[in-house]
Write a protein that holds these residues in place. Structure first.
Motif, PDB file in Angstrom:
ATOM      1  N   ASP A  42     -25.980 -68.399 -45.257  1.00 20.46           N
ATOM      2  CA  ASP A  42     -25.542 -69.204 -46.393  1.00 20.46           C
ATOM      3  C   ASP A  42     -24.032 -69.048 -46.608  1.00 20.46           C
ATOM      4  N   GLY A  43     -23.551 -67.813 -46.547  1.00 19.91           N
ATOM      5  CA  GLY A  43     -22.121 -67.570 -46.729  1.00 19.91           C
ATOM      6  C   GLY A  43     -21.297 -68.190 -45.616  1.00 19.91           C
ATOM      7  N   LYS A  46     -20.961 -71.831 -46.239  1.00 17.58           N
ATOM      8  CA  LYS A  46     -20.005 -72.099 -47.323  1.00 17.58           C
ATOM      9  C   LYS A  46     -18.561 -71.951 -46.846  1.00 17.58           C
ATOM     10  N   GLU A  62     -10.384 -69.773 -51.321  1.00 19.79           N
ATOM     11  CA  GLU A  62     -10.975 -70.808 -52.184  1.00 19.79           C
ATOM     12  C   GLU A  62     -12.476 -70.598 -52.317  1.00 19.79           C
ATOM     13  N   VAL A  63     -13.134 -70.288 -51.194  1.00 19.60           N
ATOM     14  CA  VAL A  63     -14.581 -70.081 -51.209  1.00 19.60           C
ATOM     15  C   VAL A  63     -14.920 -68.742 -51.865  1.00 19.60           C
ATOM     16  N   LEU A  64     -14.198 -67.699 -51.487  1.00 16.55           N
ATOM     17  CA  LEU A  64     -14.489 -66.378 -52.050  1.00 16.55           C
ATOM     18  C   LEU A  64     -14.289 -66.364 -53.562  1.00 16.55           C
ATOM     19  N   GLN A  65     -13.204 -66.972 -54.013  1.00 18.74           N
ATOM     20  CA  GLN A  65     -12.926 -66.991 -55.447  1.00 18.74           C
ATOM     21  C   GLN A  65     -14.030 -67.726 -56.196  1.00 18.74           C
ATOM     22  N   ALA A  66     -14.427 -68.871 -55.666  1.00 21.06           N
ATOM     23  CA  ALA A  66     -15.427 -69.691 -56.360  1.00 21.06           C
ATOM     24  C   ALA A  66     -16.802 -69.031 -56.380  1.00 21.06           C
ATOM     25  N   THR A  67     -17.121 -68.249 -55.360  1.00 18.24           N
ATOM     26  CA  THR A  67     -18.474 -67.701 -55.263  1.00 18.24           C
ATOM     27  C   THR A  67     -18.574 -66.247 -55.718  1.00 18.24           C
ATOM     28  N   THR A  68     -17.467 -65.501 -55.631  1.00 15.37           N
ATOM     29  CA  THR A  68     -17.550 -64.063 -55.926  1.00 15.37           C
ATOM     30  C   THR A  68     -16.430 -63.539 -56.816  1.00 15.37           C
ATOM     31  N   GLN A  71     -10.884 -62.217 -53.293  1.00 20.59           N
ATOM     32  CA  GLN A  71      -9.946 -62.918 -52.429  1.00 20.59           C
ATOM     33  C   GLN A  71      -9.563 -61.989 -51.274  1.00 20.59           C
ATOM     34  N   CYS A 121     -16.738 -61.672 -44.397  1.00 19.96           N
ATOM     35  CA  CYS A 121     -16.566 -62.650 -45.479  1.00 19.96           C
ATOM     36  C   CYS A 121     -17.817 -63.474 -45.815  1.00 19.96           C
TER      37      CYS A 121
END
Ligand SMILES: [Fe+2]
Length: 123
Positions: A42-43, A46, A62-68, A71, A121
């Motif tokens: 899943d990660g 994304k 962008e993905v890390l910030q939005a999901t977790t 950064q 990641c």
């Protein structure tokens, strides 16, 4: 060779370095199905990693910030435990900006950007 981001946070990689990324990712893509856990898959989906070039860390962020809320932090290579844990305490995951050479395709002692991005990641 480690790289420093330019003033726009962009890291410039050579064709050989991007080719190394592509070769590693193609090889992993054959291994991941039916081996990796659903959370990893899943990660990975994304992150939507580019197939033919090393991703830019701001795209990963962008993905890390939005999901977790985390950064990445570009680092040249291995860093001290003090710096490592200080970054983690601030939700920053250190990512070495170099990629292994073709001679080291199967194994490299120090974690490179492929290890950091593809190995860590997604989770
Ligand atoms: Fe690791």
């Amino acid at each position: 060779m480690s790289h420093q981001p330019d003033s726009h946070g962009h890291i410039h990689y050579s064709d050989d370095e991007n080719g190394m990324w592509q070769a590693l990712l193609e090889r992993q893509a054959e291994q991941i199905p039916n081996r990796a856990c659903p959370a990893y898959l899943d990660g990975l989906k994304k992150l939507n990693l580019p197939a033919t070039r090393i991703p830019q860390l701001h795209d990963i962020d962008e993905v890390l910030q939005a999901t977790t809320g985390w950064q990445t932090a570009a680092v040249p290579a291995l860093i001290s435990f003090g710096k490592f844990f200080k970054l983690l305490a601030n939700k920053s995951f250190p990512v070495a900006t170099f990629i292994r050479r073709f001679d080291d395709m199967d194994y490299i002692e120090e974690p490179d950007i492929f290890h950091e991005i593809v190995g860590h990641c997604p989770l």
